[in-house]
Design an enzyme around this catalytic site. Structure first.
Site, PDB file in Angstrom:
ATOM      1  N   ASP A 164       0.803  -1.229   0.000  1.00 12.18           N
ATOM      2  CA  ASP A 164       0.000   0.000   0.000  1.00 12.18           C
ATOM      3  C   ASP A 164       0.834   1.277   0.000  1.00 12.18           C
ATOM      4  OD1 ASP A 164      -2.387  -1.434  -0.016  1.00 12.18           O
ATOM      5  OD2 ASP A 164      -2.470  -1.537   2.165  1.00 12.18           O
ATOM      6  N   LYS A 217      15.089 -56.290  -1.601  1.00  9.42           N
ATOM      7  CA  LYS A 217      16.259 -55.834  -2.359  1.00  9.42           C
ATOM      8  C   LYS A 217      17.527 -56.579  -1.945  1.00  9.42           C
ATOM      9  CE  LYS A 217      15.767 -51.637  -0.875  1.00  9.42           C
ATOM     10  NZ  LYS A 217      14.587 -51.941  -0.039  1.00  9.42           N
ATOM     11  N   SER A 218      17.802 -56.584  -0.642  1.00  9.98           N
ATOM     12  CA  SER A 218      19.047 -57.204  -0.162  1.00  9.98           C
ATOM     13  C   SER A 218      19.037 -58.710  -0.416  1.00  9.98           C
ATOM     14  CB  SER A 218      19.223 -56.919   1.331  1.00  9.98           C
ATOM     15  OG  SER A 218      19.404 -55.539   1.561  1.00  9.98           O
ATOM     16  N   SER A 267      16.711 -45.784  -1.880  1.00  9.92           N
ATOM     17  CA  SER A 267      16.944 -44.674  -2.825  1.00  9.92           C
ATOM     18  C   SER A 267      15.612 -44.141  -3.361  1.00  9.92           C
ATOM     19  CB  SER A 267      17.870 -45.102  -3.962  1.00  9.92           C
ATOM     20  OG  SER A 267      17.482 -46.320  -4.553  1.00  9.92           O
TER      21      SER A 267
END
Length: 638
Positions: A43, A483-484, A551
Site C-alpha cells: 500500500d 532388495k538385499s 533410494s
C-alpha cells in the site's frame, strides 16, 4: 481534369504524413531503453505511481480510459476519482484485495527514452516475484508512504535491489499530499533511510517527494513543494546513465548461443555481447578451452559492422578453425573471465519444496548448462534484520549463502562484475521448474589447487584384466521389498561364474561410511550421492557393483546414472506393494513408523518415487527371489 490538382495535393499530403510517420518510428526505434521496477511495502502506492506515469505520458487509449473510469467507480479505492492502480493490477485477486501479487510489466515512452516498468509485489510471501522483476532492472524506485516512514518491507526490498546489482535507486517518498507536504517529515524519512542504506552498502540514492495520486513531482514541478529543488521523477528517468553504457567500458565478452553453418564456406558464432566492444582483427580467447584467435568479421542481417558493443546481437567469424560451441564464451584475449567448477554463491530459493543439499540440479548461466550440487547453506540471511542465521536448507523465499560444485568447468565472472556471467538459475531435473536464482561470488581456492592426476592403468585395463564389463546393478524399492535378499542371490550366482563383484548394502554402509547421516530428505540425498561415488570408483576398478538401497528419489538415481558411461547403470525396481512390505516387516520398522516412533520412513511419512523406465522390474507378487536372481543374471549375460 479539374480534379487532378486536388488529387495531386492529396497524394503529396499523404506522402508527407508517411514521411513523418517513418521519421517518428525511426526516432522511436533508436531511443534508449530503461528497465526499472517499483517496490516497497504494501500500500505504498507502487501501482498507482505506474498508472499515473502511463496516464501522464498519454500511453492509454480512449477505450482503456473509459474502462478505467468504469472500473474505478466499481472497484476503485478513490471514490469517484480515477484509481490509477487498476491500470496495473490485472489479476482478479489483486483488484478484489487492492494489492499486487504478480509482477506486472508496462511499457511507456517519452521524447528521449523508452521504458519497461515492473510493478513488483510488496508482500513478503511474494519475494520471488519481486526478484524476478528486479533481475533485469537498471533502476529501482523504492516507495515509502510518507505517513508510515521506513518499514520492514522497505528494508527488505532495498536489500534485494542492492543484492541483485541495481545501482540506481530512487527513494520516492509518496503520498506527500496526505501529510500536507511537510518538509520536516520528508527530511526525517530521507535521513532514516540514508542511515539504513549505508549499513547495507548502498552508497548513493536519489530522494524525491511525490504524490502518485495527485501527480506531484511526477512529470512536472509541484507548486505544493517549493522547498524541493530536485528533478521530477520523469526527468530523472530520462537522464539517468544506463547500465548498458557502463558495460561497454568493460572487457569484451560474448556467450555463444548458436553456431551458424549455412554452408561449407561459413562458420559463425552468434550471441548477445555481454560487455565491451569488439572489432575485426581483435585478438580473442575462446573459453573454457583457452584457444586464441582473431575476429575476422562481425556479421549482422543488415551487413558487416566495423564494431559492435554491449547489448548488440551479432555473429562473429574467427580467423582460425578453433573448437567453439554453444555455451562457450568468446572474450578479449588479454582479459578473459574465470573458469572453475566450485563456487560460493548467494541463493534465492523460489520453489515451494525446500532445497535439498547434495541433490543434482541443472544450473543455467548465460548459454551454459551444467549439473550442479549445492552444499548445506553456510548461513541464511534474515532480510528484515540482516542477521546471519544457521540453516540446514532453504525454504521458499529464503536467501542464503552456500558453496556449490558443477560437473564440468563453468566460464563465469563474479555477479558484482557481470550480471550475465555471474547470475544463474537452478532448475529441477525432473519437473524442469526453476527452483532458485543465484549470484556467484568467487571460485573456491581449492577449485584451482585440485587437478585430475593422470593414471596409466585406466578403467578399461582393469575391466580387461577381469574379462568382464563393469556394471552397477542398482536395486531400489520399499523397505522390506526384498532388495538385499535378491541382490545377495545375484552376487552368489555371479561369483560362481567367476565374476568380480561387490555388494553395497544400505544398512551395512550406514555402520561406517554414512554413519553420520540420518533419514531426513537431505540426508537421504547425501547418502545416495556418497554411494554413487563409491560405486563409480568400483566400476573404475572393473567390478560389477550391486547396491541395495531404498533410494526413494528419482533425481538421485538419475544422478548416479549420469556418473557412469552409457549402459553401465542397470536400474532394478523390486516392486512390492506397501501392504505386502508391511506384512513382512521383519525389522518391525513399519510398526514403529505407524506409531510415530520412527520419523521420515519411506512409504509412511516420506515419499517413494518409483522408477519410470527401469531396465528390470521385478514383481515380487509373482516372482520368487530365486527366479528374480535368474532373470537378472540372464539380463547381464544377454
Amino acid at each position: 481534369m479539374s480534379g487532378e490538382p486536388e488529387a495531386s495535393r492529396q497524394y503529396a499530403t499523404d506522402a508527407l504524413i508517411a514521411q513523418d510517420v517513418d521519421a517518428y518510428l525511426d526516432r522511436h526505434r533508436h531511443k534508449s531503453l530503461l528497465r526499472f521496477i517499483t517496490c516497497g511495502s504494501v500500500d505504498d502506492g507502487k501501482s498507482t505511481l505506474i498508472g499515473r506515469l502511463l496516464y501522464d505520458s498519454r500511453m492509454i487509449f480512449d477505450d482503456q480510459l473509459a474502462t478505467l473510469e468504469a472500473d474505478s467507480r466499481r472497484l476503485g479505492t478513490q471514490g469517484q476519482n480515477i484509481d490509477f492502480a487498476l491500470l496495473v493490477d490485472g489479476l482478479a485477486a489483486e483488484r478484489e484485495q487492492g494489492i499486487t501479487i504478480d509482477v506486472a510489466y508496462r511499457f511507456f515512452s517519452t521524447e528521449r527514452r523508452k521504458f519497461i516498468v515492473a510493478d513488483t509485489p510488496g508482500h513478503e510471501q511474494y519475494t520471488r516475484n519481486m526478484v524476478t522483476g528486479a533481475s533485469t532492472a537498471d533502476l529501482a524506485v523504492i516507495l515509502i508512504d510518507a505517513r508510515k516512514g521506513v518499514l520492514t518491507q522497505t528494508r527488505r526490498h532495498s536489500y534485494l535491489a542492492h543484492l541483485l546489482g541495481i545501482r540506481n535507486l530512487v527513494l520516492a517518498v509518496n503520498k506527500m499530499d496526505l501529510i500536507g507536504y511537510d518538509q520536516a517529515r520528508y527530511d526525517a524519512i530521507v535521513a532514516e533511510y540514508g542511515e539504513f542504506a549505508r549499513s547495507i552498502g548502498i552508497t548513493a540514492f536519489t530522494p524525491m517527494p511525490i504524490s502518485g495520486l495527485a501527480g506531484d513531482t511526477i512529470t512536472s514541478v509541484s507548486p505544493n513543494m517549493p522547498w524541493y529543488a530536485g528533478p521530477t521523477l520523469i526527468e530523472h528517468l530520462d537522464t539517468v546513465p544506463l547500465e548498458l553504457t557502463i558495460e561497454q567500458d568493460r572487457p569484451f565478452r560474448m556467450p555463444v548461443q548458436l553456431v551458424k553453418r549455412p554452408n561449407l564456406d561459413f562458420r559463425g558464432f552468434s550471441g548477445l555481447i555481454a560487455s565491451g566492444v569488439v572489432r575485426p582483427g581483435d585478438p580473442v580467447r575462446v573459453l573454457p578451452s583457452g584457444r586464441t584467435t582473431r575476429v575476422a568479421r562481425i556479421v549482422t542481417f543488415d551487413g558487416d559492422l566495423e564494431q559492435a558493443v554491449a547489448g548488440q546481437s551479432v555473429t562473429l567469424t574467427l580467423a582460425d578453425e578453433v573448437d567453439c560451441s554453444r555455451g562457450d564464451v568468446i572474450s578479449a584475449a588479454d582479459a578473459p573471465p574465470e573458469v572453475a567448477d566450485q563456487f560460493e554463491a548467494t541463493l534465492i530459493w523460489m520453489a515451494d519444496e525446500p532445497m535439498l543439499p547434495g541433490r543434482p540440479y541443472l544450473l543455467k548461466l548465460a548459454s551454459q548448462m551444467v549439473t550442479a550440487q549445492v552444499q548445506a547453506p553456510k548461513y541464511q540471511v534474515n532480510v528484515n534484520s540482516m542477521e546471519h542465521l544457521a540453516a540446514r536448507t532453504l525454504e521458499l523465499n529464503a536467501i542464503g549463502v552456500a558453496n556449490l560444485s558443477t560437473d564440468r568447468p563453468l566460464v563465469f565472472a563474479p555477479y558484482a562484475e557481470s550480471r550475465e556471467l555471474g547470475g544463474f538459475i537452478l532448475i529441477d531435473k525432473i519437473s524442469n521448474a526453476t527452483v532458485a536464482a543465484g549470484l556467484l561470488h568467487f571460485a573456491l581456492r581449492r577449485a584451482q589447487n585440485i587437478h585430475w592426476q593422470a593414471i596409466e592403468i585406466n578403467r578399461e585395463a582393469h575391466a580387461s584384466q577381469k574379462q568382464q564389463s563393469p556394471r552397477v546393478l542398482w536395486f531400489t524399492g520399499l523397505s522390506g521389498a526384498g532388495k538385499s535378499t535378491i541382490a545377495n542371490l545375484v552376487e552368489k550366482k555371479l561369483h560362481a561364474q567367476g565374476r568380480h563383484t561387490f555388494l553395497l548394502d544400505g544398512d551395512n554402509v550406514r555402520h561406517g561410511l554414512n554413519k553420520d547421516l540420518g533419514f531426513s530428505d537431505a540426508d537421504r540425498v547425501e547418502n545416495i550421492r556418497r554411494i554413487g561415488e563409491v560405486a563409480r570408483l568400483m566400476t573404475d576398478a572393473g567390478l560389477i557393483v550391486l547396491t541395495a538401497f531404498i533410494s526413494p528419489f528419482r533425481p538421485e538415481r538419475a544422478m548416479v546414472r549420469s556418473m557412469l558411461p552409457p549402459g553401465e547403470f542397470i536400474e532394478i525396481h523390486i516392486d512390492t506393494a506397501l501392504a505386502e512390505a508391511e506384512r513382512r516387516d521383519v525389522k518391525g520398522l513399519y510398526g514403529k513408523a505407524r506409531r510415530g516412533e520412527l520419523k521420515n520412513f519411506t512409504g509412511i511419512d516420506s515419499p517413494y518415487e518409483p522408477p519410470e523406465n527401469p531396465e528390470i522390474r521385478i514383481d515380487t507378487s509373482t516372482t520368487t527371489p530365486e527366479q528374480a536372481a535368474e532373470l537378472i543374471v540372464d539380463y547381464l549375460s544377454g
